[in-house]
Motif scaffolding. Structure first.
Motif, short mmCIF file in Angstrom:
data_model
loop_
_atom_site.label_atom_id
_atom_site.label_comp_id
_atom_site.label_asym_id
_atom_site.label_seq_id
_atom_site.Cartn_x
_atom_site.Cartn_y
_atom_site.Cartn_z
N ASP A 28 0.85 -1.19 0.00
CA ASP A 28 0.00 0.00 0.00
C ASP A 28 0.89 1.24 0.00
O ASP A 28 1.84 1.35 0.80
CB ASP A 28 -0.89 0.02 1.23
N LEU A 29 0.57 2.21 -0.87
CA LEU A 29 1.36 3.43 -1.00
C LEU A 29 0.55 4.61 -0.46
O LEU A 29 -0.38 5.09 -1.11
CB LEU A 29 1.74 3.68 -2.45
N ALA A 30 0.92 5.08 0.73
CA ALA A 30 0.22 6.21 1.34
C ALA A 30 0.86 7.54 0.97
O ALA A 30 0.28 8.60 1.23
CB ALA A 30 0.20 6.05 2.85
N HIS A 31 2.06 7.50 0.39
CA HIS A 31 2.81 8.74 0.13
C HIS A 31 3.30 8.78 -1.31
O HIS A 31 4.45 9.11 -1.57
CB HIS A 31 3.97 8.88 1.10
N ALA A 32 2.41 8.47 -2.24
CA ALA A 32 2.79 8.49 -3.65
C ALA A 32 2.65 9.90 -4.20
O ALA A 32 1.71 10.64 -3.86
CB ALA A 32 1.91 7.53 -4.45
N GLY A 33 3.59 10.29 -5.05
CA GLY A 33 3.55 11.57 -5.73
C GLY A 33 3.35 11.36 -7.22
O GLY A 33 4.21 10.80 -7.88
N ILE A 34 2.21 11.80 -7.74
CA ILE A 34 1.85 11.61 -9.14
C ILE A 34 2.31 12.83 -9.95
O ILE A 34 2.18 13.97 -9.51
CB ILE A 34 0.33 11.42 -9.30
N ALA A 35 2.85 12.58 -11.13
CA ALA A 35 3.37 13.64 -12.02
C ALA A 35 4.34 14.55 -11.27
O ALA A 35 4.17 15.78 -11.26
CB ALA A 35 2.22 14.44 -12.63
N PRO A 36 5.37 13.99 -10.64
CA PRO A 36 6.27 14.82 -9.84
C PRO A 36 7.20 15.67 -10.69
O PRO A 36 7.68 15.24 -11.74
CB PRO A 36 7.06 13.78 -9.04
N LEU A 37 7.44 16.89 -10.22
CA LEU A 37 8.32 17.86 -10.86
C LEU A 37 9.42 18.24 -9.88
O LEU A 37 9.17 18.39 -8.68
CB LEU A 37 7.54 19.11 -11.27
N THR A 38 10.62 18.41 -10.38
CA THR A 38 11.77 18.73 -9.54
C THR A 38 12.49 19.95 -10.12
O THR A 38 12.81 19.96 -11.31
CB THR A 38 12.75 17.55 -9.47
N SER A 39 12.75 20.96 -9.29
CA SER A 39 13.34 22.18 -9.81
C SER A 39 14.29 22.80 -8.78
O SER A 39 14.56 22.20 -7.73
CB SER A 39 12.23 23.18 -10.19
N MET A 40 14.78 24.01 -9.10
CA MET A 40 15.72 24.71 -8.23
C MET A 40 15.29 26.16 -8.07
O MET A 40 14.95 26.84 -9.03
CB MET A 40 17.13 24.65 -8.85
N PHE A 41 15.31 26.62 -6.82
CA PHE A 41 15.09 28.03 -6.51
C PHE A 41 16.10 28.43 -5.45
O PHE A 41 16.10 27.87 -4.34
CB PHE A 41 13.67 28.27 -6.00
N GLU A 42 16.99 29.38 -5.80
CA GLU A 42 17.94 29.86 -4.80
C GLU A 42 17.52 31.21 -4.24
O GLU A 42 17.40 31.37 -3.03
CB GLU A 42 19.35 29.96 -5.38
N PHE A 43 17.26 32.22 -5.10
CA PHE A 43 16.81 33.51 -4.57
C PHE A 43 16.14 34.32 -5.67
O PHE A 43 16.30 34.07 -6.87
CB PHE A 43 17.95 34.30 -3.94
N ASP A 44 15.38 35.33 -5.24
CA ASP A 44 14.72 36.29 -6.12
C ASP A 44 14.42 37.52 -5.27
O ASP A 44 14.80 37.58 -4.09
CB ASP A 44 13.45 35.69 -6.72
N ALA A 45 13.70 38.49 -5.85
CA ALA A 45 13.44 39.75 -5.16
C ALA A 45 12.60 39.57 -3.91
O ALA A 45 12.62 40.41 -3.02
CB ALA A 45 12.75 40.73 -6.11
N GLY A 46 11.85 38.49 -3.82
CA GLY A 46 11.06 38.25 -2.63
C GLY A 46 11.77 37.44 -1.58
O GLY A 46 11.23 37.19 -0.51
N ASP A 47 13.03 37.05 -1.86
CA ASP A 47 13.75 36.17 -0.94
C ASP A 47 15.26 36.34 -1.15
O ASP A 47 15.93 35.47 -1.68
CB ASP A 47 13.33 34.71 -1.19
N ARG A 48 15.79 37.51 -0.75
CA ARG A 48 17.22 37.81 -0.96
C ARG A 48 17.98 38.00 0.35
O ARG A 48 19.13 38.45 0.34
CB ARG A 48 17.38 39.07 -1.79
N VAL A 106 10.22 20.42 -5.05
CA VAL A 106 9.48 19.27 -5.58
C VAL A 106 7.99 19.59 -5.50
O VAL A 106 7.52 20.12 -4.50
CB VAL A 106 9.76 17.98 -4.79
N ALA A 107 7.26 19.28 -6.58
CA ALA A 107 5.81 19.45 -6.58
C ALA A 107 5.18 18.22 -7.23
O ALA A 107 5.73 17.66 -8.17
CB ALA A 107 5.40 20.71 -7.33
N PHE A 108 4.02 17.80 -6.71
CA PHE A 108 3.35 16.62 -7.25
C PHE A 108 1.92 16.58 -6.73
O PHE A 108 1.53 17.35 -5.84
CB PHE A 108 4.08 15.33 -6.85
N TRP A 109 1.12 15.67 -7.29
CA TRP A 109 -0.23 15.41 -6.79
C TRP A 109 -0.17 14.19 -5.88
O TRP A 109 0.37 13.15 -6.24
CB TRP A 109 -1.18 15.12 -7.95
#
Length: 512
Positions: free
Chosen positions: A253-273, A376-379
Motif C-alpha cells: 500500500d502506498l500512502a505517500h505516492a507523488g503523481i506527475a512529480p516535478l523537480t526544480s531549483m530556486f535559490e533567490f529572487d526579489a522576494g527572498d534575498r 518538488v511538486a506533485f499530486w
C-alpha cells in the motif's frame, strides 16, 4: 552534458543508492522476447513483475569504466550512429553510456510495425577519451537515451528529451535550455525517512513514420514498492507536449505516492534575498507553483529558499492543472550569460480524467547554491494506492513558457519583499498583468483582498503601474509578536472589483 545536469542527476542516484538491494543479473524484461509488441505488452510485464520480489538492476561495470565526471562526460555517442538517421526520419535516438554515477543497466528496445527487437550495445556507437578502454560486452546495455528532432530550425536536429537516471526525464520547447525535471513517480518525497526512487528499467521506442509529428515511447517502472507501465507521446514544438498514460501496480500500500512529480531549483529572487551576496537579480529554474484547482480558482504560490524544509499541501478534488513555472522571461531578470535562466522551461501538468481527492503538494528544501534541486511538486492522492490493484493516472505535460487558464484574470508577474518604514513591518509589492484588469481605466476603483492567518495587514492598496501598463498591489505586514503557534504565517492577496476577482490568488508562506 553540463556539470550541473550531471550533478543534479547524481544527487537522486546517490539517495537511491543508499537503499538496501538484492544483486541480480537477470533481465527485468525476461518475459519480453523479440517479437510481437502491443499496447498491452508493458502493462502485462509490470503486472507480472509486481507479483515477484524486487530485484535491483545490474550495476556491474568493467574496471575501465571506473572514471570520474570528466572521464564520463567525454564518452560521447557518435551522432552518425543515431537510430533513424540513415532513414532520414523526423526523430533520432542517441544512447547514454553507463558509468560514473549512472551505473544501472537500462534495456532499450525498438519497435517497428508491431515487432520489438533489443538495441544491442557496441563500443562502436561511442567515442571514448584517451585512457578509457572501450568495453566489448554486448550485454553491457545503456544508462538511458535522448531524442533529437527539428525544434528550433526545420533542418537542424536539436535535443528534445532525455531519459537518464532513476525515472527522471527532461524536455525542451522551442528556444529553451534544460532546467527543471520530471519523474515517473515520487515515493515519500519530502517526508520523514528515506525517499524511494523508482527506476525506469526498460524502454520501447516506436519507429515513427516519415511525416510523423509525434514519437511514442513506452517505459517499465520498478522499485521495491511498486511497478508501473508508462506510455509517452512526445510532440515537439514552440510548446512541447507529452501525453502520459501511467498504470501503477503497488507491491505494498502506498500512502505517500507523488503523481506527475516535478523537480526544480530556486535559490533567490526579489522576494527572498536575505543574506544573498550575488551580482544577479535572481537565480532559479522556476519561480512559482501555479494551480488551477477543481473549483476554478487560479492560484500563484511564489517559491522560496527556506531556512528549514517546508511542506505545503493545497487540498483539492479533480484538479484542472498545476505546474512549476518560470514566469520571468527577460535576460535582465537574471543577467546570467552562462546559465541563461530566462530560457528555462515551465512545466504545466494537465490531468486527464478524474483524479479524485488529494492535494497538490509542494516541498521546499534549503539550498546554498544553484546546483542542487530543492523544489518538488506533485499530486498526492488522499487515499492510499492499494497493493494488488491497478491505479491509472493520465495527463498532458506542457513544456512551455507560460500556460493557459482563466484569461479574464490578471497574473502575478513579480513579488518583491523588503523593509517598511516601520522596522516592525515588511513591505510586500505584487505586480499584476493581463486579464480584464488590463482593460480597466487607470482610475478604476478596485478592492485589495488581503489577509494573514496571524499578524496584521496595514495599508493595502491597488494602483496602476504606468511603466508596465499593469497594476500593483502593495501592503505592509506586521508579524504577530509572542507567537506560540509556530513560526509560519500564510498570506493571501488578490484584486476584486466589487466581489468579482480580477486577479489570480496570491498565496505566500511567511517564515521567520
Amino acid at each position: 552534458m553540463e556539470r550541473r545536469q550531471v550533478l543534479k542527476g547524481a544527487i537522486a542516484l546517490a539517495a537511491w543508492g543508499a537503499m538496501p538491494r538484492v544483486w541480480a543479473q537477470a533481465s527485468v524484461t525476461a518475459g519480453a522476447t523479440p517479437g510481437h509488441f502491443s499496447l498491452e505488452t508493458v502493462p502485462r510485464l509490470a503486472r507480472t513483475l509486481a507479483r515477484q520480489p524486487y530485484r535491483a538492476p545490474d550495476e556491474t561495470l568493467p574496471a575501465s569504466l571506473d572514471v570520474g565526471y570528466d572521464g564520463y562526460r567525454d564518452i560521447r555517442f557518435d551522432p552518425a550512429q543515431a537510430i533513424w538517421r540513415k532513414e532520414a526520419l523526423p526523430f533520432r535516438v542517441q544512447m547514454f553510456h553507463r558509468g560514473f554515477l549512472f551505473k544501472q543497466r537500462v534495456e532499450l528496445w525498438r519497435v517497428h510495425e508491431g515487432l520489438a527487437e533489443p538495441i544491442t550495445y557496441s563500443p562502436d556507437l561511442f567515442d571514448f577519451p584517451e585512457g578509457v578502454t572501450p568495453p566489448w560486452d554486448p550485454a553491457l546495455g545503456f544508462a538511458g537515451f535522448r531524442v533529437h528532432a527539428p525544434l528550433n530550425q526545420p533542418d537542424v536536429f536539436d535535443e528534445l528529451v532525455a531519459f537518464l537516471g532513476a525515472s527522471y526525464f527532461r524536455a525542451l520547447g522551442k528556444g529553451h535550455a534544460y532546467g527543471l525535471s520530471a519523474r515517473g513517480l515520487a515515493l515519500g518525497s519530502g517526508d520523514a525517512g528515506a525517499e524511494e526512487f523508482p527506476l525506469f528499467r526498460a524502454f520501447w521506442i516506436e519507429q515513427p513514420s516519415a511525416g510523423a509529428k509525434h514519437l511514442v515511447v513506452h517505459a517499465l517502472l520498478d522499485s521495491p514498492s511498486v511497478t508501473g507501465a508508462f506510455r509517452f507521446v512526445i510532440g515537439p514544438g514552440g510548446e512541447t507536449a507529452i501525453d502520459v498514460q501511467s498504470h501503477l501496480y503497488p507491491r505494498v500500500d502506498l500512502a505517500h505516492a507523488g503523481i506527475a512529480p516535478l523537480t526544480s531549483m530556486f535559490e533567490f529572487d526579489a522576494g527572498d534575498r536575505v543574506g544573498t551576496d550575488d551580482y544577479r537579480p535572481a537565480v532559479h529554474d522556476s519561480d512559482g507553483l501555479a494551480i488551477f484547482n477543481g473549483h476554478g480558482e487560479q492560484i500563484w504560490r511564489p517559491l522560496s529558499n527556506p531556512s528549514r524544509v517546508q511542506h505545503s499541501a493545497f487540498a483539492d478534488a479533480d484538479p484542472r492543472g498545476f505546474g512549476l513555472m518560470q514566469r520571468k522571461r527577460g535576460f535582465g531578470d537574471y543577467a546570467d550569460i552562462e546559465a541563461r535562466y530566462h530560457q528555462r522551461p515551465s512545466l504545466w501538468i494537465e490531468p486527464r480524467g478524474n483524479w479524485g481527492r488529494g492535494a497538490v503538494t509542494l516541498v521546499e528544501i534549503p539550498t546554498g547554491d544553484e546546483y542542487h534541486d530543492n523544489i518538488v511538486a506533485f499530486w498526492r492522492p488522499a487515499a492510499p494506492l492499494r497493493a494488488g490493484r491497478e491505479h491509472r493516472f493520465d495527463y498532458r505535460m506542457h513544456w512551455c513558457d507560460t500556460h493557459q487558464w482563466d484569461a479574464d484574470l490578471a497574473v502575478v508577474t513579480d513579488t518583491r519583499i523588503g523593509a517598511a518604514p516601520d522596522p516592525a513591518r515588511r513591505l510586500v509589492v505584487i505586480d499584476l498583468d493581463g486579464g480584464r484588469l488590463a482593460s480597466l481605466p487607470r482610475d478604476a476603483k478596485l478592492t485589495p483582498d488581503v489577509w494573514a492567518a496571524r499578524g496584521d495587514i496595514v495599508g493595502a492598496v491597488v494602483y496602476p503601474n504606468p511603466e508596465t501598463r499593469g497594476w500593483r498591489l502593495s501592503f505592509e505586514f506586521r508579524p504577530q509578536t509572542g507567537n506560540t503557534d509556530g513560526r509560519d504565517v500564510e498570506l493571501h492577496a488578490r484584486v476584486l472589483e466589487g466581489h468579482v476577482p480580477l486577479s489570480e490568488t496570491w498565496l505566500y508562506r511567511w517564515s521567520t
